[in-house]
Design an enzyme around this catalytic site. Structure first.
Site, short mmCIF file in Angstrom:
data_model
loop_
_atom_site.label_atom_id
_atom_site.label_comp_id
_atom_site.label_asym_id
_atom_site.label_seq_id
_atom_site.Cartn_x
_atom_site.Cartn_y
_atom_site.Cartn_z
CE1 TYR A 14 118.10 -58.50 19.87
CE2 TYR A 14 117.97 -56.75 18.83
CZ TYR A 14 118.17 -57.12 20.20
OH TYR A 14 118.33 -56.26 21.74
CG HIS A 19 111.01 -63.42 18.80
ND1 HIS A 19 110.15 -63.45 18.73
CD2 HIS A 19 110.68 -61.58 19.18
CE1 HIS A 19 109.33 -62.24 19.24
NE2 HIS A 19 109.71 -61.57 20.01
#
Length: 186
Positions: A14, A19
């Site tokens: 990620y 995000h």
């Protein structure tokens, strides 16, 4: 003391996704201040104590961020909470501030609201909307978006530096709100 939290998801999978804007902005701030994060198993978070601020990156994954925030908030008995997070309802390059209010469907904020209340400051960084919310927020920025993203993240980092020195959320909000994206020279 003030708890300053950058939201994101741990692991390389990620890293630098939309995000993870909160993580990336806090990482940039820590780097510029020549500090470093250390992992705290007690709070399941990476943290750094600087002046009268606790800088925190929850390692719980986004949807459980409130667990780390609540743990650190209670342990350090912080008086203020500022959350740095991505906001897909804002265009890329927009930086806004908010005191309290709804979570806008952001799962990290939902978790914090549930465990800590929704009475905290927010630094919201626009990531724009895309096709399919989950796929969009977990995607990396496109190459043509990088200059605008970098400018917005730098602006957000400078806002945090100002807040650390001034302890004045309203002054930070007045000085650093970007209702429209910065103009980037090509």
């Amino acid at each position: 003391m003030t708890l300053l939290v950058g939201l994101g998801n741990p692991t390389l999978r990620y890293a630098h996704t939309r995000h993870n804007a909160g993580f990336d902005i806090l990482d940039s701030l820590i780097s510029e201040l020549d500090l470093s994060f250390t992992f705290s198993s007690k709070h399941n978070a990476c943290l750094c104590v600087y002046k009268d601020f606790i800088l925190l990156k929850p390692q719980t994954y986004m949807n459980l961020s409130g667990e780390s925030v609540l743990s650190a908030k209670n342990f350090y008995k912080t008086e203020e909470l500022l959350i740095v997070h991505d906001d897909l309802d804002l265009d890329l390059g927009v930086v806004r501030f908010k005191n309290g209010g709804g979570n806008g469907g952001h799962n990290g904020l939902k978790s914090i609201d549930l465990l800590c209340s929704n009475s905290y400051y927010r630094l919201r960084v626009g990531i724009s909307k895309g096709m399919g919310v989950i796929e969009h927020v977990l995607s990396k920025f496109h190459k043509n978006e990088e200059p605008l993203k970098n400018a917005a993240f730098e602006h957000a980092k400078n806002a945090l530096k100002f807040f650390i020195e001034s302890h004045d959320f309203n002054a930070m909000q007045n000085r650093f709100t970007l209702k429209k994206p910065l103009k980037i020279e090509s």
